[in-house]
Design an enzyme around this catalytic site. Sequence first.
Site, PDB file in Angstrom:
ATOM      1  N   ASP A 157     -18.064 -35.689 -77.812  1.00  0.00           N
ATOM      2  CA  ASP A 157     -19.430 -36.009 -78.228  1.00  0.00           C
ATOM      3  C   ASP A 157     -19.453 -37.285 -79.052  1.00  0.00           C
ATOM      4  O   ASP A 157     -18.684 -37.415 -80.016  1.00  0.00           O
ATOM      5  CB  ASP A 157     -20.028 -34.882 -79.083  1.00  0.00           C
ATOM      6  CG  ASP A 157     -20.383 -33.644 -78.287  1.00  0.00           C
ATOM      7  OD1 ASP A 157     -20.786 -33.797 -77.112  1.00  0.00           O
ATOM      8  OD2 ASP A 157     -20.263 -32.534 -78.833  1.00  0.00           O
ATOM      9  N   ASP A 193     -14.245 -31.117 -75.084  1.00  0.00           N
ATOM     10  CA  ASP A 193     -15.634 -31.498 -75.346  1.00  0.00           C
ATOM     11  C   ASP A 193     -15.598 -32.806 -76.122  1.00  0.00           C
ATOM     12  O   ASP A 193     -14.954 -32.881 -77.174  1.00  0.00           O
ATOM     13  CB  ASP A 193     -16.331 -30.403 -76.158  1.00  0.00           C
ATOM     14  CG  ASP A 193     -17.809 -30.656 -76.335  1.00  0.00           C
ATOM     15  OD1 ASP A 193     -18.453 -31.177 -75.402  1.00  0.00           O
ATOM     16  OD2 ASP A 193     -18.341 -30.319 -77.416  1.00  0.00           O
ATOM     17  N   ARG A 214     -12.888 -29.593 -67.303  1.00  0.00           N
ATOM     18  CA  ARG A 214     -14.034 -28.946 -67.921  1.00  0.00           C
ATOM     19  C   ARG A 214     -15.026 -28.501 -66.851  1.00  0.00           C
ATOM     20  O   ARG A 214     -15.366 -29.248 -65.950  1.00  0.00           O
ATOM     21  CB  ARG A 214     -14.740 -29.876 -68.903  1.00  0.00           C
ATOM     22  CG  ARG A 214     -15.998 -29.218 -69.440  1.00  0.00           C
ATOM     23  CD  ARG A 214     -16.499 -29.799 -70.699  1.00  0.00           C
ATOM     24  NE  ARG A 214     -17.765 -29.173 -71.064  1.00  0.00           N
ATOM     25  CZ  ARG A 214     -18.533 -29.600 -72.021  1.00  0.00           C
ATOM     26  NH1 ARG A 214     -18.167 -30.652 -72.724  1.00  0.00           N
ATOM     27  NH2 ARG A 214     -19.668 -28.993 -72.286  1.00  0.00           N
ATOM     28  N   ARG A 231     -14.578 -24.181 -73.633  1.00  0.00           N
ATOM     29  CA  ARG A 231     -14.349 -25.419 -72.884  1.00  0.00           C
ATOM     30  C   ARG A 231     -12.960 -25.958 -73.160  1.00  0.00           C
ATOM     31  O   ARG A 231     -12.449 -25.871 -74.272  1.00  0.00           O
ATOM     32  CB  ARG A 231     -15.404 -26.462 -73.218  1.00  0.00           C
ATOM     33  CG  ARG A 231     -15.586 -26.672 -74.689  1.00  0.00           C
ATOM     34  CD  ARG A 231     -16.901 -27.281 -75.062  1.00  0.00           C
ATOM     35  NE  ARG A 231     -17.977 -26.422 -74.640  1.00  0.00           N
ATOM     36  CZ  ARG A 231     -19.250 -26.660 -74.854  1.00  0.00           C
ATOM     37  NH1 ARG A 231     -19.625 -27.719 -75.495  1.00  0.00           N
ATOM     38  NH2 ARG A 231     -20.179 -25.825 -74.448  1.00  0.00           N
TER      39      ARG A 231
END
Length: 164
Positions: A99, A97, A82, A94
Amino acid sequence: MHHICYVSVGSNMGNKILNCQTAFQHIGHLANIQDVSSFYHTEPWGYIDESYYINVVLKLRTFITPHKLLHEFKKIEKLMGRLYAKSNSEYEARIIDLDILFFDNFIIDDDNLCIPHPRLYFRNFVLKPLAEIAPDLICPLKNKSILKILEESKDNCIVKLYTH
């Protein structure tokens, strides 16, 4: 003490499914993966891109603290290739990712980490897969279930169940 957390995983570059599965393997070294939502084919949120995303939500059981988990997720993202934005735009394509959406019933708001994730309420690409595996999870900030938050969402971005 173990913790339960929910994590969003997304990719819109290369082999998106494989990218997510590779991230699962790395995450599996940090936590026990308790549940995995279906994969969702989703429109980019917050910017224009021709390449749609694959998004999925994991339920994890871990002994790692939230800040340590964030640090480890950043290492996984970097390891997987990334690149972080050098432009003014916060959103861009990307390879992966990761989160943290929820971590137990913690409410954290500091310079490095916000839990619950501050934008999850506006993102059906997170809410739909999260509602699939945890519809009755109560958000400690909103005091509402994930299903109720999804029902009230005003997001109209395309979020479809991924089919091979």
